[in-house]
Write an enzyme that holds these catalytic residues in place. Structure first.
Site, PDB file in Angstrom:
ATOM      1  N   LYS A 110      -4.229 -11.360  -7.151  1.00  0.00           N
ATOM      2  CA  LYS A 110      -5.414 -11.837  -6.405  1.00  0.00           C
ATOM      3  C   LYS A 110      -7.016 -10.572  -6.835  1.00  0.00           C
ATOM      4  O   LYS A 110      -6.362  -9.009  -7.281  1.00  0.00           O
ATOM      5  CB  LYS A 110      -5.263 -11.747  -5.167  1.00  0.00           C
ATOM      6  N   LYS A 113       0.387  -1.420   0.101  1.00  0.00           N
ATOM      7  CA  LYS A 113       0.275  -0.184   0.036  1.00  0.00           C
ATOM      8  C   LYS A 113       1.294   0.845  -0.330  1.00  0.00           C
ATOM      9  O   LYS A 113       0.352   1.631  -0.473  1.00  0.00           O
ATOM     10  CB  LYS A 113      -0.871  -0.220   1.176  1.00  0.00           C
ATOM     11  N   LYS A 126     -11.152  -5.085  -5.527  1.00  0.00           N
ATOM     12  CA  LYS A 126     -11.957  -3.788  -6.445  1.00  0.00           C
ATOM     13  C   LYS A 126     -11.234  -2.758  -6.814  1.00  0.00           C
ATOM     14  O   LYS A 126     -11.347  -2.310  -7.593  1.00  0.00           O
ATOM     15  CB  LYS A 126     -13.345  -3.739  -5.879  1.00  0.00           C
TER      16      LYS A 126
HETATM   17  P1  TYM Z   1     -10.896  -6.519   3.246  1.00  0.00           P
HETATM   18  O1  TYM Z   1     -11.967  -5.391   3.864  1.00  0.00           O
HETATM   19  O2  TYM Z   1      -9.549  -6.474   2.196  1.00  0.00           O
HETATM   20  O3  TYM Z   1     -11.400  -7.709   2.945  1.00  0.00           O
HETATM   21  C1  TYM Z   1     -12.422  -8.551   3.829  1.00  0.00           C
HETATM   22  C2  TYM Z   1     -12.667 -10.342   3.145  1.00  0.00           C
HETATM   23  O4  TYM Z   1     -12.428 -10.723   2.403  1.00  0.00           O
HETATM   24  C3  TYM Z   1     -10.909 -11.103   1.371  1.00  0.00           C
HETATM   25  N1  TYM Z   1     -10.804 -10.899   0.124  1.00  0.00           N
HETATM   26  C4  TYM Z   1     -10.458 -12.392  -0.048  1.00  0.00           C
HETATM   27  N2  TYM Z   1     -10.508 -13.355  -0.011  1.00  0.00           N
HETATM   28  C5  TYM Z   1     -10.363 -14.110  -1.271  1.00  0.00           C
HETATM   29  N3  TYM Z   1      -9.953 -13.637  -2.570  1.00  0.00           N
HETATM   30  C6  TYM Z   1      -9.790 -12.628  -2.879  1.00  0.00           C
HETATM   31  N4  TYM Z   1      -9.450 -12.301  -4.129  1.00  0.00           N
HETATM   32  C7  TYM Z   1     -10.232 -11.907  -1.598  1.00  0.00           C
HETATM   33  N5  TYM Z   1     -10.129 -10.299  -1.390  1.00  0.00           N
HETATM   34  C8  TYM Z   1     -10.004  -9.704  -0.305  1.00  0.00           C
HETATM   35  C9  TYM Z   1      -9.974 -11.180   2.933  1.00  0.00           C
HETATM   36  O5  TYM Z   1      -9.463 -11.434   2.905  1.00  0.00           O
HETATM   37  C10 TYM Z   1     -11.036 -10.210   4.033  1.00  0.00           C
HETATM   38  O6  TYM Z   1     -11.150 -11.850   5.280  1.00  0.00           O
HETATM   39  N6  TYM Z   1      -7.608  -5.578   7.579  1.00  0.00           N
HETATM   40  C11 TYM Z   1      -9.070  -6.862   6.663  1.00  0.00           C
HETATM   41  C12 TYM Z   1     -10.047  -6.462   7.511  1.00  0.00           C
HETATM   42  C13 TYM Z   1     -10.067  -6.342   9.122  1.00  0.00           C
HETATM   43  C14 TYM Z   1     -10.587  -7.679  10.148  1.00  0.00           C
HETATM   44  C15 TYM Z   1     -10.719  -7.292  11.327  1.00  0.00           C
HETATM   45  C16 TYM Z   1     -10.681  -8.883   9.258  1.00  0.00           C
HETATM   46  C17 TYM Z   1     -10.203  -4.875   9.817  1.00  0.00           C
HETATM   47  N7  TYM Z   1     -10.873  -6.027  10.808  1.00  0.00           N
HETATM   48  C18 TYM Z   1     -10.865  -8.646  12.120  1.00  0.00           C
HETATM   49  C19 TYM Z   1     -10.573 -10.263  10.552  1.00  0.00           C
HETATM   50  C20 TYM Z   1     -10.453  -9.477  12.075  1.00  0.00           C
HETATM   51  C21 TYM Z   1      -9.051  -6.437   6.213  1.00  0.00           C
HETATM   52  O7  TYM Z   1      -9.103  -5.350   4.418  1.00  0.00           O
HETATM   53  O8  TYM Z   1     -10.373  -7.112   4.954  1.00  0.00           O
END
Ligand code: TYM
Length: 337
Positions: free
Chosen positions: A200, A118, A203
């Site tokens: 991966k 990032k 969006k």
């Molecule tokens: P975020 O918002 O980027 O994504 C949400 C969830 O979607 C999963 N994900 C995917 N899984 C499979 N293939 C993909 N292409 C793909 N893109 C996204 C992510 O692994 C995630 O599980 N930091 C986290 C949000 C967060 C969080 C937490 C998660 C904040 N606090 C506490 C777990 C526990 C995030 O940015 O996810």
């Protein structure tokens, strides 16, 4: 609710409100959230605090947060059964994050690949929040004495640092935090871009054909799947050098519950045209009920706000217990005994 089911294990996860989630978010995380809701005491959050690391327009953030909240209910989470809340409405998250910041080393936070990615992508805004982001995530998880965290594979490193921070704190002050385990599904853990299956699905991809949004129209979904990159072999099987086909097989498997062997048999002797049509139809069927429910919910702002208020109140009740415990251990004076 959680009180009389005290023995069930605790699940927590969160998603950032950075636009309509993709099929990757859905298959990698959200679908498991829903599946776990019956067997565990679940807490699910819209991680809006995390989102301001990239400085969204305030009006956009507000709108997207509510849209994401609606979408969580639309996938089938029952706000009476699970605690569905908006992170910024539960102040304990930011409070514990500060404490944990002081128990996280600069070096270990610097090693986070998401921070490196990032900061390379947004060199003009490498803020301290972006750096401390995994520590806030650790606070989210540790506040609830969480057993399992359903996430996609890209979040695994953040779970590891969460465990390291918790173990360090417990080692210094005695047992304070439960050490959480990641829950990463097999087939959907890493859904790849439809246009470049070495990346991966995301969006923020500049090529919209690379990702499917959870709210895309049926014909758009079918078009995107049909134009997915495959290979010239025209045989459906899971193998090396077949990233595009492997990815579509993973998507199909998640949506239908079929194993890879079953899929190989189903498409034995048939070309990619048939296969892609079947994948497209499976994705459309998977998302149809979510889209219908979302369309209904998003117009009922009063209901959403009422659920969010009650979710925040319930979450705070549990979070405050752990926060108090941690504050006491660190040496802060407490007013209530
Ligand atoms: P975020 O918002 O980027 O994504 C949400 C969830 O979607 C999963 N994900 C995917 N899984 C499979 N293939 C993909 N292409 C793909 N893109 C996204 C992510 O692994 C995630 O599980 N930091 C986290 C949000 C967060 C969080 C937490 C998660 C904040 N606090 C506490 C777990 C526990 C995030 O940015 O996810």
């Amino acid at each position: 609710m959680m009180e009389n089911q005290e023995k069930k294990k605790i699940v927590l996860s969160a998603i950032q409100p950075t636009g309509t989630p993709t099929l990757g978010n859905y298959l990698g995380a959200l679908k498991n959230w829903k599946n776990m809701a019956n067997d565990y005491n679940c807490l699910y959050a819209v991680a809006d605090l995390h989102s301001i690391t990239v400085r969204p327009e305030p009006a956009d953030l507000r709108r997207r947060t509510l849209e994401m909240y609606a979408l969580l209910l639309a996938i089938g989470l029952d706000p009476e059964k699970s605690i569905v809340f908006i992170q910024s409405m539960v102040p304990e998250h930011a409070q514990l994050a500060w404490i944990l910041d002081c128990y996280t080393q600069f070096g270990e936070a610097s090693r986070m690949t998401q921070f490196k990615d990032k900061s390379e992508k947004h060199p003009d805004n490498v803020n301290v929040g972006l750096f401390a982001y995994p520590v806030l995530m650790a606070a989210d998880i540790l506040l609830y004495q969480t057993d399992f965290v359903p996430i996609g594979a890209d979040q695994k490193q953040h779970l590891e640092i969460t465990r390291d921070i918790a173990e360090r704190f417990n080692g210094l002050y005695g047992n304070t935090f439960k050490i959480p385990e990641p829950f990463i599904g097999k087939a959907g853990a890493r859904v790849m871009s439809l246009q470049d299956p070495s990346k991966k699905m995301s969006k923020s991809d500049t090529n919209v054909k690379g990702f499917i949004s959870m709210l895309d129209d049926d014909n758009v979904i079918m078009k995107k799947i049909k134009s997915a990159v495959t290979d010239s072999e025209a045989r459906v099987y899971f193998g090396d050098g077949k990233d595009g086909v492997n990815n579509l097989m993973g998507i199909y498997s998640c949506c239908t519950g079929k194993s890879f062997e079953e899929i190989e048999q189903e498409f034995d002797g048939r070309g990619y045209g048939d296969f892609k049509t079947a994948v497209g139809e499976a994705v459309i069927e998977e998302l149809r009920p979510v889209k219908e429910e979302y369309a209904r919910l998003i117009n009922d702002k009063a209901y959403l706000m009422q659920c969010a208020a009650s979710g925040a109140e319930k979450a705070s009740c549990f979070a405050s217990r752990t926060l108090k415990k941690a504050m006491k251990k660190v040496g802060f004076i407490q007013l209530d005994k």
